[in-house]
Design a protein around this motif. Structure first.
Motif, short mmCIF file in Angstrom:
data_model
loop_
_atom_site.label_atom_id
_atom_site.label_comp_id
_atom_site.label_asym_id
_atom_site.label_seq_id
_atom_site.Cartn_x
_atom_site.Cartn_y
_atom_site.Cartn_z
N ALA A 1 0.69 -1.19 -0.07
CA ALA A 1 0.06 0.05 0.07
C ALA A 1 0.67 1.34 0.00
O ALA A 1 0.29 2.20 -0.64
CB ALA A 1 -0.90 0.16 1.12
N SER A 2 2.01 1.39 0.42
CA SER A 2 2.88 2.47 0.54
C SER A 2 3.50 2.70 -0.75
O SER A 2 3.75 4.01 -1.06
CB SER A 2 4.07 2.21 1.44
OG SER A 2 5.02 1.17 0.89
N LEU A 3 3.23 1.98 -1.67
CA LEU A 3 3.68 2.14 -3.08
C LEU A 3 2.45 2.73 -4.09
O LEU A 3 2.62 3.14 -5.22
CB LEU A 3 4.15 1.15 -3.85
CG LEU A 3 5.49 0.46 -3.32
CD1 LEU A 3 5.90 -0.97 -4.15
CD2 LEU A 3 6.72 1.42 -3.52
N HIS A 4 1.27 3.03 -3.20
CA HIS A 4 0.17 3.52 -4.04
C HIS A 4 0.43 4.76 -4.76
O HIS A 4 0.05 4.98 -5.83
CB HIS A 4 -1.01 3.74 -3.08
CG HIS A 4 -2.31 3.52 -3.58
ND1 HIS A 4 -2.64 2.41 -4.20
CD2 HIS A 4 -3.14 4.48 -4.13
CE1 HIS A 4 -3.99 2.44 -4.59
NE2 HIS A 4 -4.18 3.75 -4.92
N ASP A 5 1.15 5.87 -4.07
CA ASP A 5 1.29 7.08 -4.59
C ASP A 5 2.79 7.05 -5.33
O ASP A 5 3.02 8.13 -5.52
CB ASP A 5 1.18 8.09 -3.50
CG ASP A 5 -0.37 8.34 -3.01
OD1 ASP A 5 -1.21 7.95 -4.10
OD2 ASP A 5 -0.45 8.40 -2.01
N PHE A 6 3.58 5.91 -5.54
CA PHE A 6 4.89 6.14 -5.90
C PHE A 6 4.74 6.48 -7.37
O PHE A 6 3.84 5.99 -8.07
CB PHE A 6 5.49 4.69 -5.96
CG PHE A 6 6.80 4.50 -6.20
CD1 PHE A 6 7.81 4.67 -5.23
CD2 PHE A 6 7.17 4.48 -7.63
CE1 PHE A 6 9.18 4.67 -5.63
CE2 PHE A 6 8.49 4.24 -7.87
CZ PHE A 6 9.44 4.28 -6.88
N ARG A 7 5.52 7.52 -7.61
CA ARG A 7 5.69 8.09 -9.08
C ARG A 7 7.33 8.22 -9.21
O ARG A 7 7.87 9.11 -8.68
CB ARG A 7 5.01 9.12 -9.16
CG ARG A 7 5.30 9.51 -10.60
CD ARG A 7 4.06 10.85 -10.75
NE ARG A 7 3.85 11.13 -12.00
CZ ARG A 7 4.68 11.87 -12.92
NH1 ARG A 7 5.53 12.17 -12.54
NH2 ARG A 7 4.27 12.16 -14.35
N GLY A 8 7.91 7.29 -9.80
CA GLY A 8 9.34 7.54 -9.97
C GLY A 8 9.76 7.66 -11.18
O GLY A 8 9.05 7.51 -12.36
N LEU A 9 10.86 8.33 -11.60
CA LEU A 9 11.40 8.94 -12.68
C LEU A 9 12.66 7.85 -13.20
O LEU A 9 13.75 8.12 -12.42
CB LEU A 9 11.81 10.24 -12.86
CG LEU A 9 10.50 10.99 -12.49
CD1 LEU A 9 10.82 12.43 -12.05
CD2 LEU A 9 9.48 10.93 -13.54
N SER A 10 12.67 6.92 -14.06
CA SER A 10 13.63 5.99 -14.27
C SER A 10 14.51 6.64 -15.48
O SER A 10 14.15 7.06 -16.43
CB SER A 10 13.17 4.67 -14.49
OG SER A 10 12.28 4.02 -13.63
N GLY A 11 15.87 6.15 -15.02
CA GLY A 11 16.68 6.56 -16.45
C GLY A 11 17.98 6.12 -16.15
O GLY A 11 18.50 5.68 -14.84
N GLN A 12 19.08 6.55 -16.79
CA GLN A 12 20.58 6.42 -16.83
C GLN A 12 20.90 7.71 -16.50
O GLN A 12 20.74 8.40 -17.37
CB GLN A 12 21.05 5.61 -18.12
CG GLN A 12 22.37 5.21 -17.84
CD GLN A 12 23.13 4.35 -18.78
OE1 GLN A 12 22.62 4.72 -19.82
NE2 GLN A 12 24.07 3.55 -18.72
N ILE A 13 21.89 7.90 -15.55
CA ILE A 13 22.47 9.11 -15.30
C ILE A 13 23.37 9.37 -16.52
O ILE A 13 24.49 8.66 -16.59
CB ILE A 13 23.41 9.37 -13.86
CG1 ILE A 13 22.31 9.20 -12.79
CG2 ILE A 13 23.82 10.51 -13.77
CD1 ILE A 13 22.79 8.71 -11.52
N ALA A 14 23.32 10.47 -16.96
CA ALA A 14 24.30 10.81 -18.23
C ALA A 14 25.26 11.79 -17.81
O ALA A 14 26.25 12.12 -18.73
CB ALA A 14 23.30 11.46 -19.38
#
Lengths: 300, 449
Positions: B253-266
Motif C-alpha cells: 500500500a505504501s507504493l500506492h502514490d509511488f511515482r518514480g522517474l527511471s533513467g540512466q545518469i548521463a
C-alpha cells in the motif's frame, strides 16, 4: 580508482537496464523471451531492476520444442509465476499440427522448427519487439549483431545492412509488420553471466549442477539418454556425474563430466575450461555458418 | 573433441579478478591486419578455446593453404570468409587478470565511417593500424580524425607489418613524424606509437626481440595499464527521463502514490536532498529518494541506472531532463553540430529527419550546411551543396521542441544525437553538438520550492 566507479558487472548491468527500459518506452507490444536458462534468468533479474517497484510490463514468451529438459520447463513455469508475469508458451508440436512448421522427413531435431513457431507467435500477439538473452561471445555470427537487431516483415536478419548503433542511442523505429529483436546481454560473456548469478544470488535449474545421469556416447559427446534418442546397439552407455554448460534440446545438448555443484565451482570450472560453451551444442557444428543461416531465417 | 573434464587446481581463478572494463576499437585500411591483430591478441593471451582453434584449423585447410588464418576468428559471416574481408563491426571479448576487454573490430573499406562510428562511439581507446610499408594514407588520417571527432580519450598508433620493412627504426620514426605533423590540429590528449607485427605476434602480447630500439610497452601491456578511471563525466548532473515508473496495482500500500522517474545518469552525481531542475519546463524540486531494487541509495553517479523520486508531484515525462543547478546545460531548438553522414542518399538542406537525443525523438529539419571537412587537410570547406556517404561536416538543425544539451566535448551522452530517415527508418547520421552559446535561463524562478 575513485568511489564513483563501476566494476565490470555493474557496467554491464547499467547498460542492459538502459536497453530494457528503452524497449518498454519505445515499443507498443514487447515480449521478453524466457526459457529458464541461465542467460534468460539474468535477463529477468535485469527486467526487475529496470521496472520495479512497478510490474514488469512485458509478457514472457517461450517456444517449447517439446524436446526441452523437463527440469527446465518446471523452473520456467515456477519463476514466471513468482514474478507475477504472464507466460506465453507456443509449442512446435502445435505448429507442426497446424502446418506452420513442416518437419524435414527423418530429422529428429526441432531446432529449425522453432523459427516458424516463433514467427507465428510474434504475428499472433502482434509483438513489435522481443527481448532475448543472446550474447555476442557465444558465436561468430552473433558477434556481428546489434543490440537492436532489425527484422523485416519475414522475420529475417540482414547482416550486411544493419543500422549503425552509436553511443547509447538505439533506433527502435519500425514499420508495421516489422519487428525488433533486442539483446541486452550482448556484451556479456559466459563468465559474466555466472558472476552475476553469484552476485545476485539467482536460482538456476538443477541441471546446471553436477548430478548422476545415464548418457550415451555420440558424435564425440555424452548425450542424455531419453526416449527420443534411444541408444543403438553397440553404442557406449554409461552412468556419469555430469552437468550441462549450455542448455539446448535434450537430444543435442552435450553433458559435461563435472563435480561442480555450487556456483563457485562452476565459475572455477569455466575459468579453467579449454572449450567454449557452444562446443557442447551439436546444432552449431553442422557448418561454419550454421548460426548465421538460422538467424537470417528468423532464429534468435 | 573430448568433453571438458574437471579443471586442474592450478588453473583456478586469478587472485586479482578483473574489475574494470576497457572498450577499444581497431581501425585501419583494408589488409592492414586488424582482424589478424585481434586474433593475435586472443591467441597469445590464451583467450581462445580448443574448439575455436579447431574451427580455425578446419577452415585453414580449405582456404588458407594449411596456415591458420587469425582473421577468421572475427570475420564471422559467410561472405566475409569467402571474400577475405570484414563487412561489419565484430565484437570480441577477452580478459586478463587485470582487465576485461570489449573489442570492436571496425572494417576499413565500404561504409568505413559508419562502421568506425558504430564501433568507436563508446570506446575508451582506439587502435589505428598502419601498414609500415605504406605509411600514412588517407584512411589513417580519416580514422585519426574520427578518433578526435568522437573524443575517444586514448589513441594507439600500431605500426604493423614492421617485419616487412626489416624492423627498421628509421621507418617507424618516419611514420611517427608523419602523424605528429597533423596530430596538433586534432583534439587527442593521449597518443602511443607501438611498432609491431600482428602476424608474427611481435609486441602484441609478448615484447619483441626484433625491436631493441623500442622501450615502450607492448600492445596488451598498454591496454592493461592505460588510465581510464576518469573517462566518464562526473561534473554537472544530467538525467534524461527514460520511463515513468508508476505501479498499477501495488500489493504494497505504501507504493500506492509511488511515482518514480527511471533513467540512466548521463553526467555528474546526484544526492538525496539535492535541488534539481526539470527541463524544458524549468520547474524545480528536490530529490526525495534514489530508488533501486537493491535498496535506496544516498547518492548515484554516471552511468548508473536508477529511479528518482522527487519531493513535488509535477509533470515530468520521457524526454524531459533533470539537471543539477550548479552547471546548467544549454537548451534550444536551433542546434549546431558536426555530423558523420552514413547513408548513400546525401544530406541536403531542407530535409526532414527524426532526431534522437538522449531519450527523446523529435522532428527536425536541416536548415543549413556550414562546411564539409577535407579529410586530406582537415580544413573545412564552406557551404557544400550536400554531404555524401562518409562525409563529415557542420550543419544547423531546427527541432520541433527544445533540446536540452551539452557540447559533445563536455558530455558524450548529452552532446550526441542520431538522425533517422523518415520512411526507411535508417540511422543516417551521427551528430556531435557544439557547446551551447549560453546556459539555459529558466522562465520559472524559485516558485516551486
Amino acid at each position: 580508482m575513485n568511489i564513483y566507479h563501476l566494476d565490470h558487472l555493474q557496467y554491464l548491468e547499467t547498460e542492459a537496464i538502459h536497453i530494457i527500459r528503452e524497449v518498454a518506452a519505445e515499443f507498443e507490444r514487447p515480449a521478453l523471451m524466457f526459457s529458464g536458462g541461465k542467460d534468460s534468468i539474468c535477463l529477468l533479474r535485469l527486467a526487475e531492476k529496470a521496472f520495479r517497484p512497478a510490474d514488469i510490463p512485458t509478457p514472457f514468451l517461450n517456444v517449447d520444442t517439446g524436446h526441452h529438459f523437463p527440469e527446465l520447463n518446471t523452473f520456467r513455469d515456477r519463476r514466471a509465476a513468482e514474478l507475477g508475469g504472464k507466460l506465453i508458451i507456443r509449442r512446435v508440436e502445435d505448429a507442426i499440427r497446424n502446418g506452420i512448421a513442416i518437419p524435414n522427413p527423418g530429422e529428429i531435431s526441432r531446432n529449425k522448427l522453432q523459427i516458424p513457431t516463433l514467427l507465428a507467435a510474434i504475428e499472433e500477439f502482434r509483438f513489435d519487439c522481443c527481448i532475448g538473452g543472446a550474447r555476442r561471445d557465444e558465436e561468430k555470427a552473433r558477434a556481428k549483431e546489434r543490440f537492436f537487431s532489425f527484422r523485416d516483415a519475414f522475420g529475417q536478419w540482414d547482416p550486411k545492412n544493419q543500422r549503425p548503433e552509436i553511443w547509447n542511442l538505439y533506433n527502435g523505429r519500425i514499420n508495421p509488420g516489422e519487428h525488433m529483436r533486442v539483446f541486452p546481454l550482448s556484451n556479456w560473456t559466459e563468465m559474466d553471466v555466472w558472476e552475476y548469478i553469484r552476485r545476485e544470488k539467482l536460482e538456476v535449474p538443477t541441471i546446471y549442477f553436477s548430478h548422476r545421469r545415464t548418457c550415451v556416447r555420440r558424435q564425440d559427446q555424452w548425450l542424455p539418454v531419453n526416449d527420443l534418442i534411444p541408444p543403438k546397439p553397440g553404442e557406449r552407455v554409461r552412468e556419469l556425474v555430469v552437468r550441462v554448460r549450455t542448455i539446448g534440446d535434450i537430444i543435442s545438448t552435450g553433458m559435461v563430466e563435472s563435480p561442480a555443484d555450487t556456483v563457485d565451482d562452476i565459475i572455477a570450472e569455466i575459468s579453467a575450461a579449454r572449450v567454449t560453451e557452444r562446443g557442447s551444442r551439436a546444432d552449431d557444428k553442422s557448418s561454419e555458418a550454421a548460426m548465421e543461416d538460422r538467424k537470417k531465417q528468423g532464429y534468435f | 573433441m573430448p568433453p571438458s573434464s574437471s579443471p586442474p587446481a592450478s588453473a583456478a581463478i586469478p587472485a586479482n579478478h578483473p574489475v574494470e572494463i576497457l572498450r577499444f576499437n581497431t581501425c585501419g585500411s583494408v589488409d592492414d591486419g586488424k582482424s589478424t591483430l585481434i586474433g593475435r591478441l586472443l591467441y597469445d593471451s590464451k583467450s581462445l578455446m580448443e574448439d575455436q582453434i579447431e574451427t580455425l584449423e578446419r577452415s585453414a585447410d580449405i582456404t588458407g593453404g594449411g596456415q591458420i588464418n587469425l582473421a577468421n576468428l572475427t570475420d564471422g559471416l559467410r561472405a566475409e570468409r569467402e571474400q577475405g574481408i570484414t563487412i561489419d563491426v565484430a565484437y570480441r571479448y577477452f580478459a586478463t587478470p587485470r582487465r576485461k576487454f570489449i573489442v570492436a573490430d571496425t572494417p576499413g573499406h565500404l561504409q568505413y565511417t559508419r562502421n568506425m562510428v558504430t564501433g568507436a562511439s563508446s570506446s575508451n581507446l582506439a587502435v589505428v593500424l598502419v601498414d609500415a610499408r605504406l605509411g600514412v594514407i588517407e584512411q589513417s588520417r580519416r580514422h585519426t580524425y574520427l578518433t578526435s571527432l568522437l573524443r575517444i580519450p586514448h589513441l594507439v598508433i600500431a605500426v604493423n607489418k614492421l617485419d616487412l620493412v626489416g624492423w627498421s627504426e628509421e621507418r617507424f620514426l618516419e611514420i611517427r613524424d608523419a602523424f605528429e605533423s597533423f596530430l596538433p590540429l586534432l583534439d587527442i590528449k593521449d597518443v602511443k606509437f607501438i611498432p609491431l607485427s600482428a602476424l608474427n605476434g611481435d609486441n602484441v602480447v609478448d615484447s619483441s626481440k626484433h625491436t631493441p630500439w623500442y622501450n615502450g610497452p607492448n600492445l596488451l601491456a598498454h591496454l592493461e595499464t592505460v588510465h581510464i578511471g576518469s573517462d566518464w563525466n562526473l561534473h554537472g548532473f544530467r538525467f534524461p527521463v527514460q520511463w515513468v515508473n508508476r505501479p498499477n496495482n501495488p500489493r504494497n500500500a505504501s507504493l500506492h502514490d509511488f511515482r518514480g522517474l527511471s533513467g540512466q545518469i548521463a553526467g555528474g552525481i546526484v544526492k538525496v536532498g539535492q535541488k534539481v531542475m526539470i527541463l524544458p519546463s524549468g520547474l524545480k524540486s528536490r530529490v526525495k529518494e534514489i530508488w533501486t531494487l537493491g535498496g535506496s541509495l544516498p547518492e548515484a553517479f554516471c552511468p548508473q541506472s536508477v529511479t528518482l523520486v522527487l519531493e513535488d508531484d509535477m509533470d515530468v515525462s520521457r524526454g524531459d531532463q533533470i539537471v543539477g543547478l550548479d552547471l546548467l546545460p544549454g537548451m534550444s531548438t536551433d542546434l549546431h553540430a558536426q555530423v558523420c553522414w552514413m547513408n548513400p542518399r546525401p544530406l541536403q538542406r531542407g530535409r526532414n529527419y527524426y532526431l534522437k537525443h538522449t531519450t527523446q525523438t523529435l522532428q527536425a529539419i536541416v536548415t543549413s550546411l556550414e562546411n564539409r571537412i577535407d579529410i586530406h587537410t582537415f580544413e573545412p570547406q564552406p557551404d557544400p551543396a550536400e554531404l555524401g556517404m562518409n562525409d563529415i561536416g557542420e550543419i544547423r538543425i531546427k527541432t520541433a521542441k527544445p533540446v536540452v544539451y551539452d557540447g559533445y566535448g563536455t558530455n558524450r551522452l548529452t552532446g550526441s544525437f542520431i538522425l533517422i530517415e523518415q520512411g526507411t527508418n535508417q540511422t543516417v547520421a551521427a551528430g556531435m553538438l557544439m557547446p551551447p552559446q549560453e546556459p539555459v535561463r529558466p522562465e520559472y524562478n524559485d516558485f516551486a520550492i
